[in-house]
Scaffold this motif. Structure first.
Motif, PDB file in Angstrom:
ATOM      1  N   VAL A   2     -31.425  30.871  37.389  1.00 49.11           N
ATOM      2  CA  VAL A   2     -31.130  31.010  38.815  1.00 49.11           C
ATOM      3  C   VAL A   2     -29.672  30.645  39.106  1.00 49.11           C
ATOM      4  N   HIS A   3     -29.203  29.540  38.515  1.00 51.96           N
ATOM      5  CA  HIS A   3     -27.835  29.112  38.809  1.00 51.96           C
ATOM      6  C   HIS A   3     -26.816  30.143  38.342  1.00 51.96           C
ATOM      7  N   ALA A   4     -27.107  30.821  37.204  1.00 46.78           N
ATOM      8  CA  ALA A   4     -26.184  31.838  36.701  1.00 46.78           C
ATOM      9  C   ALA A   4     -26.146  33.036  37.639  1.00 46.78           C
ATOM     10  N   ARG A   5     -27.304  33.414  38.186  1.00 36.80           N
ATOM     11  CA  ARG A   5     -27.340  34.538  39.128  1.00 36.80           C
ATOM     12  C   ARG A   5     -26.584  34.197  40.402  1.00 36.80           C
ATOM     13  N   ALA A   6     -26.709  32.951  40.856  1.00 34.95           N
ATOM     14  CA  ALA A   6     -25.991  32.536  42.061  1.00 34.95           C
ATOM     15  C   ALA A   6     -24.479  32.560  41.836  1.00 34.95           C
ATOM     16  N   LEU A   7     -24.058  32.043  40.696  1.00 37.54           N
ATOM     17  CA  LEU A   7     -22.629  32.025  40.396  1.00 37.54           C
ATOM     18  C   LEU A   7     -22.081  33.436  40.198  1.00 37.54           C
TER      19      LEU A   7
END
Length: 323
Positions: free
Chosen positions: A15-20
């Motif tokens: 999730v954090h990679a998609r947000a970034l």
């Protein structure tokens, strides 16, 4: 640095990679829209890719420079010189330049083509320096995303095996820009390496990487690559996709003991101690950094980019109108 496995194995990014990735995409679009484009006095040809890591840009750059020279142009090559010391400095590069100061790829290009090569974080300044030195066309090794320098022709290089991975932007995927950006390029080249099973899509030109000999790093007569068939060798590759080099050797029936390093790795003597006296075969890009570490069993394996003659006709015809 090895890319995350989920870039290419089909798993969903965290999730954090998609947000970034969303933040990265917004920043990229804003930067592209706000940058002022600088033209120079001669044509500019940019060779680049859309994914992080290698895709075969340098062999194509060498082939393009050599074909331009054969057609009567005086090309110069502009490069950032990725991974070098003092990256903000500007330097001229030749075959004996220190890769630590100039970057491995610029030294390789200068060695193979004997063209003028300039490394500079400011590619506009690099292009102007090359033109001032007598070059009548500037070839940018990488730089598809360096929008300050206005370009006349763009060539996208696509890794035939990995293509765009999961298609997501960094860090959720390998993409520097969305895949649709490729449609804006004048030419799209598919690096099939030596895999005849990789078929170009519509609008893509196939590029094969051929090798026929190995060069001793200490100098001397070249050996046919076929001379290593049936033997075990240590294979060294510090490129974007080391497996591509290993597969090239295996295609010649060479038993590979693989040693993969990060792209642009700086070698030490310990890196090349493998506990046996087997021959050591490495890519040209690695070889320019290993000259001072080499022994009599160390060989460089040069590759030559082969493209259809129709590609060269189309490219030279496009450039003729700019001459």
């Amino acid at each position: 640095m090895k890319p995350p496995a989920y870039w290419f194995d089909g798993r969903r990014p965290p999730v954090h990679a998609r947000a970034l990735a969303g933040v990265y995409g917004l920043a990229t679009r804003m930067r592209k829209s706000m940058l002022r484009r600088h033209a120079v006095a001669r044509p500019v040809l940019v060779i680049g890719n859309l994914i992080a890591g290698g895709s075969g840009k340098t062999p194509l750059t060498i082939a393009v420079v050599e074909r331009l020279q054969a057609a009567g142009w005086t090309p110069g090559v502009a490069s950032r010189g990725y991974g070098r010391d003092m990256p903000r400095s500007a330097r001229w590069v030749d075959a004996v330049s220190d890769p630590a100061l100039c970057g491995d790829e610029p030294v390789l290009i200068a060695s193979r083509t004997r063209a003028r090569v300039r490394v500079d974080a400011d590619r506009v300044a690099a292009a102007r320096a090359l033109i001032g030195a007598g070059c009548d066309i500037v070839v940018c090794d990488d730089g598809l995303q360096h929008y300050r320098l206005r370009r006349d022709v763009e060539i996208e290089v696509i890794d035939g095996r990995r293509r765009y991975g999961n298609g997501a932007l960094i860090p959720a995927g390998p993409m520097r820009e969305p895949a649709a950006r490729g449609a804006e390029c004048d030419f799209r080249v598919l690096n099939t390496a030596m895999d005849a099973g990789l078929v170009p899509a519509f609008g893509e030109w196939p590029m094969r990487l051929e090798t026929g000999h190995a060069l001793p790093l200490l100098g001397g007569r070249a050996r046919a690559i076929a001379a290593f068939a049936g033997q075990r060798v240590h294979a060294v590759a510090g490129i974007g996709d080391p497996e591509r080099f290993f597969d090239t050797l295996r295609a010649h029936r060479i038993a590979v003991v693989p040693h993969a390093f990060a792209d642009h790795h700086r070698y030490t003597a310990a890196d090349l101690r493998f506990g046996s006296d087997l021959p050591v075969l490495m890519t040209e890009k690695d070889a320019v950094k290993c000259m001072r570490l080499a022994g009599e069993r160390h060989f460089s394996v040069p590759v030559t980019a082969q493209l259809p003659e129709a590609f060269w006709i189309a490219l030279l015809d496009r450039l003729a109108g700019l001459r």
